[in-house]
Write an enzyme that holds these catalytic residues in place. Structure first.
Site, mmCIF file in Angstrom:
data_model
loop_
_atom_site.group_PDB
_atom_site.id
_atom_site.type_symbol
_atom_site.label_atom_id
_atom_site.label_comp_id
_atom_site.label_asym_id
_atom_site.label_seq_id
_atom_site.Cartn_x
_atom_site.Cartn_y
_atom_site.Cartn_z
ATOM 1 N N ASN A 1 9.307 4.228 3.370
ATOM 2 C CA ASN A 1 9.179 3.825 4.768
ATOM 3 C C ASN A 1 10.491 3.216 5.242
ATOM 4 O O ASN A 1 11.330 2.807 4.442
ATOM 5 C CB ASN A 1 8.113 2.737 4.900
ATOM 6 C CG ASN A 1 6.736 3.223 4.534
ATOM 7 O OD1 ASN A 1 6.367 3.196 3.369
ATOM 8 N ND2 ASN A 1 5.988 3.673 5.511
ATOM 9 N N HIS B 1 8.881 7.140 8.119
ATOM 10 C CA HIS B 1 9.513 7.259 6.797
ATOM 11 C C HIS B 1 10.962 7.664 7.058
ATOM 12 O O HIS B 1 11.254 8.372 8.021
ATOM 13 C CB HIS B 1 8.764 8.275 5.931
ATOM 14 C CG HIS B 1 7.448 7.739 5.442
ATOM 15 N ND1 HIS B 1 7.289 7.214 4.189
ATOM 16 C CD2 HIS B 1 6.250 7.599 6.059
ATOM 17 C CE1 HIS B 1 6.029 6.794 4.038
ATOM 18 N NE2 HIS B 1 5.374 7.006 5.170
ATOM 19 N N ARG C 1 0.835 -1.215 0.000
ATOM 20 C CA ARG C 1 0.000 0.000 0.000
ATOM 21 C C ARG C 1 0.865 1.258 0.000
ATOM 22 O O ARG C 1 0.904 1.993 -0.980
ATOM 23 C CB ARG C 1 -0.958 -0.051 1.216
ATOM 24 C CG ARG C 1 -2.080 0.968 1.171
ATOM 25 C CD ARG C 1 -1.684 2.379 1.593
ATOM 26 N NE ARG C 1 -1.143 2.447 2.938
ATOM 27 C CZ ARG C 1 -0.552 3.538 3.427
ATOM 28 N NH1 ARG C 1 -0.422 4.638 2.695
ATOM 29 N NH2 ARG C 1 -0.042 3.549 4.657
ATOM 30 N N ASP C 2 1.614 1.495 1.072
ATOM 31 C CA ASP C 2 2.373 2.747 1.169
ATOM 32 C C ASP C 2 3.497 2.766 0.135
ATOM 33 O O ASP C 2 3.832 3.812 -0.423
ATOM 34 C CB ASP C 2 2.947 2.891 2.586
ATOM 35 C CG ASP C 2 3.125 4.337 3.014
ATOM 36 O OD1 ASP C 2 2.981 5.221 2.167
ATOM 37 O OD2 ASP C 2 3.407 4.574 4.207
ATOM 38 N N CYS D 1 4.528 9.343 0.141
ATOM 39 C CA CYS D 1 3.129 9.785 0.120
ATOM 40 C C CYS D 1 2.967 10.746 -1.044
ATOM 41 O O CYS D 1 3.659 11.759 -1.119
ATOM 42 C CB CYS D 1 2.754 10.471 1.432
ATOM 43 S SG CYS D 1 1.035 11.043 1.396
HETATM 44 P P1 HMG Z 1 -13.291 14.346 -2.360
HETATM 45 O O1 HMG Z 1 -13.015 14.796 -3.781
HETATM 46 O O2 HMG Z 1 -13.505 15.391 -1.318
HETATM 47 O O3 HMG Z 1 -14.500 13.310 -2.370
HETATM 48 O O4 HMG Z 1 -12.084 13.408 -1.924
HETATM 49 P P2 HMG Z 1 -16.034 13.566 -2.264
HETATM 50 O O5 HMG Z 1 -16.469 12.917 -1.003
HETATM 51 O O6 HMG Z 1 -16.365 15.019 -2.482
HETATM 52 O O7 HMG Z 1 -16.583 12.726 -3.537
HETATM 53 C C1 HMG Z 1 -16.304 13.149 -4.866
HETATM 54 C C2 HMG Z 1 -16.499 11.981 -5.835
HETATM 55 O O8 HMG Z 1 -15.523 10.980 -5.573
HETATM 56 C C3 HMG Z 1 -17.845 11.277 -5.710
HETATM 57 O O9 HMG Z 1 -18.195 10.823 -7.011
HETATM 58 C C4 HMG Z 1 -17.547 10.075 -4.857
HETATM 59 O O10 HMG Z 1 -18.415 8.966 -5.070
HETATM 60 C C5 HMG Z 1 -16.145 9.733 -5.321
HETATM 61 P P3 HMG Z 1 -19.334 11.588 -7.891
HETATM 62 O O11 HMG Z 1 -20.550 11.553 -7.003
HETATM 63 O O12 HMG Z 1 -18.787 12.963 -8.074
HETATM 64 O O13 HMG Z 1 -19.371 10.742 -9.109
HETATM 65 N N1 HMG Z 1 -15.438 9.053 -4.239
HETATM 66 C C6 HMG Z 1 -14.846 7.844 -4.316
HETATM 67 N N2 HMG Z 1 -14.730 6.938 -5.301
HETATM 68 C C7 HMG Z 1 -14.100 5.775 -4.999
HETATM 69 N N3 HMG Z 1 -13.597 5.490 -3.786
HETATM 70 C C8 HMG Z 1 -13.673 6.373 -2.781
HETATM 71 C C9 HMG Z 1 -14.324 7.598 -3.040
HETATM 72 N N4 HMG Z 1 -14.567 8.675 -2.254
HETATM 73 C C10 HMG Z 1 -15.246 9.540 -3.003
HETATM 74 N N5 HMG Z 1 -13.167 6.079 -1.562
HETATM 75 C C11 HMG Z 1 -11.159 11.612 -0.610
HETATM 76 C C12 HMG Z 1 -11.994 12.880 -0.613
HETATM 77 C C13 HMG Z 1 -10.848 11.262 0.832
HETATM 78 C C14 HMG Z 1 -11.932 10.517 -1.282
HETATM 79 C C15 HMG Z 1 -9.842 11.885 -1.395
HETATM 80 O O14 HMG Z 1 -9.251 12.997 -0.834
HETATM 81 C C16 HMG Z 1 -8.912 10.708 -1.353
HETATM 82 O O15 HMG Z 1 -9.133 9.678 -1.948
HETATM 83 N N6 HMG Z 1 -7.744 10.872 -0.622
HETATM 84 C C17 HMG Z 1 -6.819 9.800 -0.433
HETATM 85 C C18 HMG Z 1 -5.406 10.303 -0.518
HETATM 86 C C19 HMG Z 1 -4.451 9.152 -0.249
HETATM 87 O O16 HMG Z 1 -4.760 7.998 -0.477
HETATM 88 N N7 HMG Z 1 -3.228 9.492 0.262
HETATM 89 C C20 HMG Z 1 -2.246 8.505 0.561
HETATM 90 C C21 HMG Z 1 -2.570 7.663 1.763
HETATM 91 S S1 HMG Z 1 -2.236 8.484 3.311
HETATM 92 C C22 HMG Z 1 -0.555 8.131 3.645
HETATM 93 O O17 HMG Z 1 0.117 7.639 2.796
HETATM 94 C C23 HMG Z 1 -0.038 8.414 5.019
HETATM 95 C C24 HMG Z 1 0.155 7.123 5.860
HETATM 96 O O18 HMG Z 1 1.042 6.227 5.209
HETATM 97 C C25 HMG Z 1 0.707 7.484 7.253
HETATM 98 C C26 HMG Z 1 1.923 8.421 7.205
HETATM 99 O O19 HMG Z 1 2.914 8.125 6.505
HETATM 100 O O20 HMG Z 1 1.858 9.455 7.914
HETATM 101 C C27 HMG Z 1 -1.180 6.400 6.082
HETATM 102 MG MG MG Z 2 3.209 6.387 5.237
#
Ligand code: HMG
Ligand code: MG
Length: 301
Positions: A251, A211, A20-21, A242
């Site tokens: 990581n 990380h 995933r990450d 990220c």
């Molecule tokens: P948004 O644009 O605000 O979503 O994104 P929304 O709620 O306004 O919805 C807009 C449209 O997207 C809608 O479709 C939803 O159905 C669709 P429409 O009605 O317009 O046709 N939609 C989705 N479709 C599929 N799957 C979904 C989904 N959600 C909405 N889940 C959202 C908000 C949270 C979805 C977006 O910002 C997002 O996906 N962010 C994820 C970013 C990400 O994955 N970052 C990396 C992971 S975090 C990380 O790596 C850190 C970590 O490792 C820890 C660390 O290192 O600190 C964990």
């Molecule tokens: Mg991470």
């Protein structure tokens, strides 16, 4: 021969985040069959918890847009947990349709990263998570929570410890069984890690997620273990980052962690040789060498 140190646990759970990450940050889209084989090799090397993918918006993270397909291809092994990242109810619906039994929500400790990573404010991220956690628990699905930017953030500088604790306590209060403290951009140092863990009062439900951007991840892990943490996130081969935090690199590499833990006589259940051969195989598939020091040393033979 191991040389133990006092004040450390006998056993550590390594929470593997490579699929995933790691893969979320690859510029190339990795074929789904390579991802499935990667996860299978990780289980074969002894991993008992492997974060498999994310049910986030496919436009935000196209690298993991094949989450459904991947889950149908998984060769699920008994005793191995395969949690997935879920940000919102749409993501939860997708995960439930695929029979997922463990998810992880991911919050930000800072306002700017909440906007960049989740399109939410610090406060409104909880409006998004609350129904996810509640519905997941109703379905018997366990929920881990991450807090990102626990030590510093590229836009806001150092993150106040009290701000991290406030976000973390709210997530635990929702019913999350574990809280992973993320050093998303790798700026933390060991004393800061100790202070943060102590500020939570108890390490019992805490995990750490470092990380290695500034080369501090192993030192920080040792500080966390001394403070009582027994679950450490790592990615095989040290891949990762990220996509919404440009300065984040990979990581802590699982191999680097295992080398240190086994040297200390701490059990992990992992086979280092199998991890190294998995990373060497994956490096071939990704077209770039693993950044892990241990992989580089051992792969030379
Ligand atoms: P948004 O644009 O605000 O979503 O994104 P929304 O709620 O306004 O919805 C807009 C449209 O997207 C809608 O479709 C939803 O159905 C669709 P429409 O009605 O317009 O046709 N939609 C989705 N479709 C599929 N799957 C979904 C989904 N959600 C909405 N889940 C959202 C908000 C949270 C979805 C977006 O910002 C997002 O996906 N962010 C994820 C970013 C990400 O994955 N970052 C990396 C992971 S975090 C990380 O790596 C850190 C970590 O490792 C820890 C660390 O290192 O600190 C964990
Ligand atoms: Mg991470």
């Amino acid at each position: 021969m191991p040389y133990p140190m006092e004040g450390l646990p006998r056993q550590v759970t390594i929470y593997e985040v490579g699929p995933r990450d790691g893969l979320q940050n690859e510029s190339a889209i990795v074929p789904v069959e390579v991802k499935a084989e990667f996860i299978d090799r990780l289980a074969d090397a002894g991993h008992r918890v492997i974060e498999a993918t994310s049910f986030v918006h496919p436009k935000w993270v196209p690298q993991l847009a094949d989450a459904e397909d991947l889950l149908t291809r998984l060769n699920r092994r008994p005793g191995v947990r395969y949690p997935v990242l879920v940000p919102n109810e749409r993501g939860l619906d997708r995960a439930l349709e695929r029979g997922v039994t463990e998810i992880a929500v991911f919050a930000s400790a800072t306002e700017t990263f909440a906007a960049k990573n989740l399109n939410r404010t610090l406060e409104s991220q909880f409006v998004m998570f609350e129904p996810v956690v509640a519905r997941a628990l109703e379905h018997g699905v366990k929920v881990r929570a991450y807090v990102s930017m626990c030590f510093g953030d590229p836009w806001e500088g150092p993150t106040p410890v009290s701000q991290v604790v406030a976000v973390g306590e709210r997530l635990l209060g929702l019913g999350c069984h574990e809280l992973s403290l993320g050093d998303t951009i790798g700026v933390g140092t060991p004393g800061h890690v100790t202070a943060l863990i102590e500020a939570f009062g108890s390490p019992a439900r805490l995990a750490v997620h470092f990380h290695d951007t500034y080369g501090q991840a192993l030192g920080n892990t040792l500080a966390a273990l001394k403070a009582g943490v027994t679950t450490v996130d790592a990615s095989t081969g040290g891949i990762g980052g990220c996509p919404y935090a440009e300065s984040a690199t990979g990581n802590l590499a699982t191999e680097d962690l295992v080398w240190m833990l086994h040297g200390l006589g701490i059990e992990t259940g992992l086979d280092l040789d199998k991890l190294v051969s998995t990373s060497t195989w994956l490096a071939g598939a990704l077209g770039r060498p693993s950044p892990s020091r241990v992989v580089q040393a051992l792969a030379k033979g």
